[in-house]
Write an enzyme that holds these catalytic residues in place. Sequence first.
Site, PDB file in Angstrom:
ATOM      1  CE  LYS A 192      39.052  35.807  30.757  1.00 34.25           C
ATOM      2  NZ  LYS A 192      39.152  35.668  32.213  1.00 34.25           N
TER       3      LYS A 192
ATOM      4  CD  GLN B  90      37.449  33.392  34.482  1.00 36.63           C
ATOM      5  OE1 GLN B  90      38.240  33.495  33.547  1.00 36.63           O
ATOM      6  NE2 GLN B  90      36.765  34.424  34.944  1.00 36.63           N
TER       7      GLN B  90
ATOM      8  CG  ASP C 207      43.790  37.445  35.232  1.00 37.81           C
ATOM      9  OD1 ASP C 207      43.392  38.035  34.211  1.00 37.81           O
ATOM     10  OD2 ASP C 207      43.244  36.421  35.685  1.00 37.81           O
TER      11      ASP C 207
END
Length: 246
Positions: free
Chosen positions: A14, A58, A81
């Site tokens: 990322k 994460q 997300d």
Amino acid sequence: MGDDSASKVYVANKEKACAELDMYSEMYALPGDTTEEELIALVDKLNEDPNIHGILAQLPLPKHLDDKTIINRIRPEKDVDAFHPVNVGKIMIGDFDFVPCTPAGIMELIHESGVSVEGKECVVIGRSNIVGKPMSMLLLHENGTVTTCHSRTRDLAEVTGRADILVAAVGIPKFVKANMVKPGAVVIDVGMDRDEQGKLCGDVDFDEVEPIAGAITPVPGGVGPMTIAMLMKNTLTAAKRAHEKK
Ligand code: NAP
């Protein structure tokens, strides 16, 4: 957070994608014993920072932390997300800015391949909050006839065998065999699994299924890179929305 090796790879990818796009990013590699208060303080700081348009935690977080508490703390407009309940609810009613990155990437692959979802039998194996459920919802929004399967589904092969579009998000290596797939079906493999030799593979037995599928995504190189691309797209959307508000 902590030492999860898969998380380290995902985060590095990322960061790399941000750098390639000249998109500013900050990475906080926190020790595994970070307290909930410390993590919330960091999320709050980023929530308040006008230079930060997207925040992601994460997953998985270490066991002493509750994923939900942290996700719910991220402001919905920075939740790139799309895991916050506000964004999940918006997906349900079909009025959304952000879509969870993996299902969004799959829709992009379907569109780019010229495949129409309308009226098709769509079967999703898996009902997780991050892949299976939102995937089913996106296919439904595009007028697919959607069936969501899970570990209690009876006669799975019969159900998957009806699919014009089959999405496998199970987490079991090479789970989908040729006898579960209708000839000519579009097969999308979300799995990121390891085979007996420890090699990366998907939820679909590619060698068996590829000859009968109309189209199929490989692992690696299929859904995975799309997931990161959609994260970047969501972040750009978040930045645009923030500027519109000014
Ligand atoms: P998950 O939360 O473990 O969910 C797996 C789903 O599969 C569950 O709904 C489970 O049913 C169902 N299932 C398990 N065994 C089954 C069986 N025998 N028959 C039918 N259904 C069964 O996994 P996930 O987070 O959705 O991830 C799925 C896979 O995608 C994993 O390999 C993961 O690594 C990969 N993934 C890839 C990306 C990417 O960017 N490429 C992103 C996310 C995830 P129950 O609900 O009944 O338990």
